[in-house]
Design a protein around this motif. Structure first.
Motif, PDB file in Angstrom:
ATOM      1  N   TRP A  36       0.820  -1.045  -0.003  1.00 36.54           N
ATOM      2  CA  TRP A  36      -0.092   0.171   0.103  1.00 36.54           C
ATOM      3  C   TRP A  36       0.947   1.101   0.078  1.00 36.54           C
ATOM      4  O   TRP A  36       1.617   1.314   0.755  1.00 36.54           O
ATOM      5  N   HIS A  37       0.716   2.131  -0.881  1.00 33.11           N
ATOM      6  CA  HIS A  37       1.414   3.498  -0.961  1.00 33.11           C
ATOM      7  C   HIS A  37       0.232   4.381  -0.770  1.00 33.11           C
ATOM      8  O   HIS A  37      -0.865   4.356  -0.965  1.00 33.11           O
ATOM      9  N   ARG A  45       4.553  10.329  -3.749  1.00 29.77           N
ATOM     10  CA  ARG A  45       3.739   8.934  -3.212  1.00 29.77           C
ATOM     11  C   ARG A  45       4.995   8.217  -2.224  1.00 29.77           C
ATOM     12  O   ARG A  45       6.293   8.289  -2.457  1.00 29.77           O
ATOM     13  N   GLU A  46       4.398   7.471  -1.229  1.00 27.18           N
ATOM     14  CA  GLU A  46       5.250   6.931  -0.327  1.00 27.18           C
ATOM     15  C   GLU A  46       4.587   5.644   0.022  1.00 27.18           C
ATOM     16  O   GLU A  46       3.402   5.493  -0.104  1.00 27.18           O
ATOM     17  N   LEU A  47       5.592   4.709   0.319  1.00 24.12           N
ATOM     18  CA  LEU A  47       5.352   3.429   0.818  1.00 24.12           C
ATOM     19  C   LEU A  47       4.661   3.452   2.071  1.00 24.12           C
ATOM     20  O   LEU A  47       5.264   4.221   3.076  1.00 24.12           O
ATOM     21  N   VAL A  48       3.435   2.939   2.401  1.00 21.34           N
ATOM     22  CA  VAL A  48       2.908   2.688   3.718  1.00 21.34           C
ATOM     23  C   VAL A  48       3.186   1.471   4.223  1.00 21.34           C
ATOM     24  O   VAL A  48       3.690   1.330   5.565  1.00 21.34           O
ATOM     25  N   ALA A  49       2.836   0.392   3.681  1.00 25.26           N
ATOM     26  CA  ALA A  49       3.125  -1.081   4.234  1.00 25.26           C
ATOM     27  C   ALA A  49       3.149  -1.864   3.137  1.00 25.26           C
ATOM     28  O   ALA A  49       2.638  -1.748   2.127  1.00 25.26           O
ATOM     29  N   ARG A  50       3.775  -3.270   3.565  1.00 26.06           N
ATOM     30  CA  ARG A  50       3.960  -4.302   2.497  1.00 26.06           C
ATOM     31  C   ARG A  50       3.929  -5.495   3.113  1.00 26.06           C
ATOM     32  O   ARG A  50       4.116  -5.820   4.417  1.00 26.06           O
ATOM     33  N   ILE A  51       3.486  -6.393   2.354  1.00 24.06           N
ATOM     34  CA  ILE A  51       3.556  -7.864   3.008  1.00 24.06           C
ATOM     35  C   ILE A  51       3.759  -8.828   1.886  1.00 24.06           C
ATOM     36  O   ILE A  51       3.341  -8.624   0.795  1.00 24.06           O
ATOM     37  N   ASP A  52       4.860  -9.583   2.147  1.00 20.57           N
ATOM     38  CA  ASP A  52       5.481 -10.529   1.195  1.00 20.57           C
ATOM     39  C   ASP A  52       4.670 -11.566   0.845  1.00 20.57           C
ATOM     40  O   ASP A  52       3.666 -12.114   1.375  1.00 20.57           O
ATOM     41  N   ALA A  53       5.155 -12.642  -0.158  1.00 18.92           N
ATOM     42  CA  ALA A  53       4.623 -13.746  -0.311  1.00 18.92           C
ATOM     43  C   ALA A  53       4.772 -14.647   0.992  1.00 18.92           C
ATOM     44  O   ALA A  53       3.743 -15.723   1.046  1.00 18.92           O
ATOM     45  N   LEU A  80      -5.832  -3.339   4.277  1.00 16.10           N
ATOM     46  CA  LEU A  80      -5.305  -2.193   5.185  1.00 16.10           C
ATOM     47  C   LEU A  80      -6.157  -1.846   6.081  1.00 16.10           C
ATOM     48  O   LEU A  80      -7.028  -1.161   5.695  1.00 16.10           O
ATOM     49  N   GLN A  81      -5.786  -2.466   7.307  1.00 13.66           N
ATOM     50  CA  GLN A  81      -6.847  -1.730   8.363  1.00 13.66           C
ATOM     51  C   GLN A  81      -6.156  -0.573   8.892  1.00 13.66           C
ATOM     52  O   GLN A  81      -5.060  -0.579   9.442  1.00 13.66           O
ATOM     53  N   MET A  82      -6.963   0.550   9.011  1.00 13.14           N
ATOM     54  CA  MET A  82      -6.474   1.554   9.586  1.00 13.14           C
ATOM     55  C   MET A  82      -7.239   2.273  10.666  1.00 13.14           C
ATOM     56  O   MET A  82      -8.434   2.460  10.449  1.00 13.14           O
ATOM     57  N   ASN A  83      -6.727   2.197  11.916  1.00 13.06           N
ATOM     58  CA  ASN A  83      -7.083   2.674  13.063  1.00 13.06           C
ATOM     59  C   ASN A  83      -6.634   4.206  13.317  1.00 13.06           C
ATOM     60  O   ASN A  83      -5.615   4.259  13.143  1.00 13.06           O
ATOM     61  N   THR A  84      -7.179   4.768  14.433  1.00  9.59           N
ATOM     62  CA  THR A  84      -6.912   5.915  15.045  1.00  9.59           C
ATOM     63  C   THR A  84      -6.467   6.848  14.098  1.00  9.59           C
ATOM     64  O   THR A  84      -5.086   7.407  13.964  1.00  9.59           O
ATOM     65  N   LEU A  85      -7.071   7.087  12.923  1.00  8.12           N
ATOM     66  CA  LEU A  85      -6.510   7.774  11.999  1.00  8.12           C
ATOM     67  C   LEU A  85      -6.453   9.441  12.188  1.00  8.12           C
ATOM     68  O   LEU A  85      -7.120   9.924  13.035  1.00  8.12           O
ATOM     69  N   ILE A  92      -4.548   9.820  -1.445  1.00  8.20           N
ATOM     70  CA  ILE A  92      -4.988   8.691  -2.259  1.00  8.20           C
ATOM     71  C   ILE A  92      -4.174   7.435  -2.033  1.00  8.20           C
ATOM     72  O   ILE A  92      -2.905   7.589  -1.758  1.00  8.20           O
ATOM     73  N   TYR A  93      -4.813   6.367  -1.698  1.00  6.76           N
ATOM     74  CA  TYR A  93      -4.279   5.183  -1.167  1.00  6.76           C
ATOM     75  C   TYR A  93      -3.996   4.393  -2.312  1.00  6.76           C
ATOM     76  O   TYR A  93      -5.378   4.008  -3.140  1.00  6.76           O
ATOM     77  N   TYR A  94      -2.873   3.920  -2.830  1.00  8.32           N
ATOM     78  CA  TYR A  94      -2.855   2.941  -3.992  1.00  8.32           C
ATOM     79  C   TYR A  94      -2.273   1.595  -3.604  1.00  8.32           C
ATOM     80  O   TYR A  94      -1.236   1.575  -2.780  1.00  8.32           O
ATOM     81  N   CYS A  95      -2.921   0.303  -4.154  1.00 12.63           N
ATOM     82  CA  CYS A  95      -2.202  -0.747  -3.999  1.00 12.63           C
ATOM     83  C   CYS A  95      -1.224  -1.126  -4.996  1.00 12.63           C
ATOM     84  O   CYS A  95      -1.457  -0.765  -6.209  1.00 12.63           O
TER      85      CYS A  95
END
Length: 114
Positions: A36-37, A45-53, A80-85, A92-95
């Motif tokens: 997720w960026h 644009r920045e990387l937010v989170a990543r999950i690999d294989a 992407l679960q986003m809490n306490t926003l 804009i969030y991109y996958c």
């Protein structure tokens, strides 16, 4: 034809929660790392989170403890679960699917405002 379709964005008050989803088609989903960026107005644009294989996860410091990335390979979907926003999460969030080639979704708007 490869498609990544994001959903789940919207307007939320500070302190609220949203769950973004990104469903992929046209790729062998389990082989790809999923990311997720985000891009805020006037910013890169920045990387937010990543999950690999292998289900290993990473997220940037500013969202640690608030955002969680996960994937369901049976559904070809990353979440992407986003809490306490916070207002600064507005973007804009991109996958992105990344392996031999990279593929991007079209983005979904997240606005955090009272």
């Amino acid at each position: 034809q490869v498609q990544l379709v994001e959903s789940g964005g919207g307007l939320v008050q500070p302190g609220g929660s949203l769950r973004l989803s990104c469903t992929a088609s046209g790729i062998i989903f389990g082989n790809y790392a999923m990311e997720w960026h985000r891009q805020a107005p006037g910013q890169q644009r920045e990387l937010v989170a990543r999950i690999d294989a292998g289900m290993n996860t990473y997220c940037i410091d500013s969202v640690k403890g608030r955002f969680t990335i996960s994937r369901d390979n049976a559904k070809n979907t990353v979440y992407l679960q986003m809490n306490t926003l916070k207002p600064e999460d507005t973007a804009i969030y991109y996958c992105k699917a990344t392996w031999i080639r990279n593929y991007w979704g079209q983005g979904t708007q997240v606005t955090v405002s009272s």
